[in-house]
Design a protein around this motif. Structure first.
Motif, PDB file in Angstrom:
ATOM      1  N   VAL A  16      13.894  40.614  31.899  1.00 30.43           N
ATOM      2  CA  VAL A  16      14.186  41.789  32.707  1.00 30.43           C
ATOM      3  C   VAL A  16      14.671  41.189  34.023  1.00 30.43           C
ATOM      4  O   VAL A  16      13.904  40.607  34.771  1.00 30.43           O
ATOM      5  CB  VAL A  16      12.948  42.674  32.919  1.00 30.43           C
ATOM      6  N   HIS A  17      15.981  41.302  34.260  1.00 35.07           N
ATOM      7  CA  HIS A  17      16.614  40.632  35.394  1.00 35.07           C
ATOM      8  C   HIS A  17      17.018  41.670  36.444  1.00 35.07           C
ATOM      9  O   HIS A  17      17.706  42.644  36.126  1.00 35.07           O
ATOM     10  CB  HIS A  17      17.842  39.860  34.903  1.00 35.07           C
ATOM     11  N   ASP A  18      16.611  41.461  37.679  1.00 34.96           N
ATOM     12  CA  ASP A  18      16.909  42.395  38.765  1.00 34.96           C
ATOM     13  C   ASP A  18      18.378  42.307  39.174  1.00 34.96           C
ATOM     14  O   ASP A  18      18.844  41.263  39.644  1.00 34.96           O
ATOM     15  CB  ASP A  18      16.006  42.083  39.961  1.00 34.96           C
ATOM     16  N   LEU A  19      19.100  43.412  39.017  1.00 36.25           N
ATOM     17  CA  LEU A  19      20.502  43.493  39.420  1.00 36.25           C
ATOM     18  C   LEU A  19      20.685  44.205  40.760  1.00 36.25           C
ATOM     19  O   LEU A  19      21.803  44.314  41.260  1.00 36.25           O
ATOM     20  CB  LEU A  19      21.314  44.258  38.373  1.00 36.25           C
ATOM     21  N   THR A  20      19.592  44.681  41.336  1.00 39.96           N
ATOM     22  CA  THR A  20      19.684  45.487  42.550  1.00 39.96           C
ATOM     23  C   THR A  20      20.442  44.779  43.674  1.00 39.96           C
ATOM     24  O   THR A  20      21.319  45.392  44.305  1.00 39.96           O
ATOM     25  CB  THR A  20      18.284  45.929  43.010  1.00 39.96           C
ATOM     26  N   PHE A  26      27.881  44.672  45.946  1.00 33.73           N
ATOM     27  CA  PHE A  26      29.125  45.276  45.464  1.00 33.73           C
ATOM     28  C   PHE A  26      29.460  46.531  46.264  1.00 33.73           C
ATOM     29  O   PHE A  26      30.594  46.716  46.712  1.00 33.73           O
ATOM     30  CB  PHE A  26      28.994  45.596  43.970  1.00 33.73           C
ATOM     31  N   LEU A  27      28.472  47.388  46.490  1.00 34.65           N
ATOM     32  CA  LEU A  27      28.708  48.614  47.255  1.00 34.65           C
ATOM     33  C   LEU A  27      29.028  48.308  48.714  1.00 34.65           C
ATOM     34  O   LEU A  27      29.867  48.976  49.325  1.00 34.65           O
ATOM     35  CB  LEU A  27      27.496  49.537  47.163  1.00 34.65           C
ATOM     36  N   SER A 115      14.359  49.918  40.816  1.00 36.80           N
ATOM     37  CA  SER A 115      15.322  48.821  40.864  1.00 36.80           C
ATOM     38  C   SER A 115      16.241  48.960  39.663  1.00 36.80           C
ATOM     39  O   SER A 115      15.916  49.629  38.681  1.00 36.80           O
ATOM     40  CB  SER A 115      14.609  47.464  40.797  1.00 36.80           C
ATOM     41  N   VAL A 116      17.391  48.306  39.742  1.00 34.78           N
ATOM     42  CA  VAL A 116      18.345  48.287  38.630  1.00 34.78           C
ATOM     43  C   VAL A 116      18.096  46.986  37.872  1.00 34.78           C
ATOM     44  O   VAL A 116      18.212  45.900  38.440  1.00 34.78           O
ATOM     45  CB  VAL A 116      19.800  48.342  39.136  1.00 34.78           C
ATOM     46  N   ALA A 117      17.745  47.108  36.592  1.00 32.53           N
ATOM     47  CA  ALA A 117      17.359  45.926  35.814  1.00 32.53           C
ATOM     48  C   ALA A 117      18.203  45.787  34.551  1.00 32.53           C
ATOM     49  O   ALA A 117      18.480  46.767  33.856  1.00 32.53           O
ATOM     50  CB  ALA A 117      15.883  46.006  35.439  1.00 32.53           C
TER      51      ALA A 117
END
Length: 137
Positions: A16-20, A26-27, A115-117
């Motif tokens: 489970v890798h945090d992409l946040t 990017f934003l 978070s985005v995972a």
């Protein structure tokens, strides 16, 4: 639409890798002070995107639950690669390969603990990709 493909190195273990942080960067580059949607998409048949609390054991709990639901054994008809590889092809039916997140003034409108995972049970592919897209409102 602004879009970018990012590389995620997962190694040879379930993750489970945090992409946040990558999503926020990017934003920051593509959508400062803009409203819209961030779409996060995995162009793989064996991984998904989850909005989940990370740390505090939640990521380990998610992997444990997925191991219970999708055991790495020989029950799977899709049977190439590592033992239990077929379960990785079932994963996107449980954890979708995408998520859309509202963006307000250039920031993700996530909940306090969200978070985005990137979720990946496939131990056969140590390098994966995720597409980030910003759709202006």
């Amino acid at each position: 639409m602004e879009t970018r493909l990012i590389e995620v190195k997962t190694g040879r273990s379930e993750v489970v890798h945090d992409l946040t942080p990558q999503c926020a960067a990017f934003l920051h580059e593509t959508a400062p002070d803009r409203d819209g949607l961030l779409h996060v998409f995995v162009p793989h048949a064996t991984a998904g995107i989850a909005l989940i609390e990370l740390g505090a054991g939640s990521d380990d709990d998610l992997l444990a639950a997925l191991r219970d639901l999708l055991p790495a054994d020989d029950r799977w008809r899709h049977a190439h690669g590592s033992r239990g590889h077929g379960r990785s092809h079932v994963l996107p039916a449980l954890i979708a390969p995408y998520a859309s997140i509202p963006v307000l003034r250039g920031e993700m409108a996530l909940g306090t603990w969200q978070s985005v995972a990137f979720v990946d049970l496939n131990v056969d592919n140590p390098v994966r990709y995720v597409r980030l897209s910003f759709l202006a409102g």
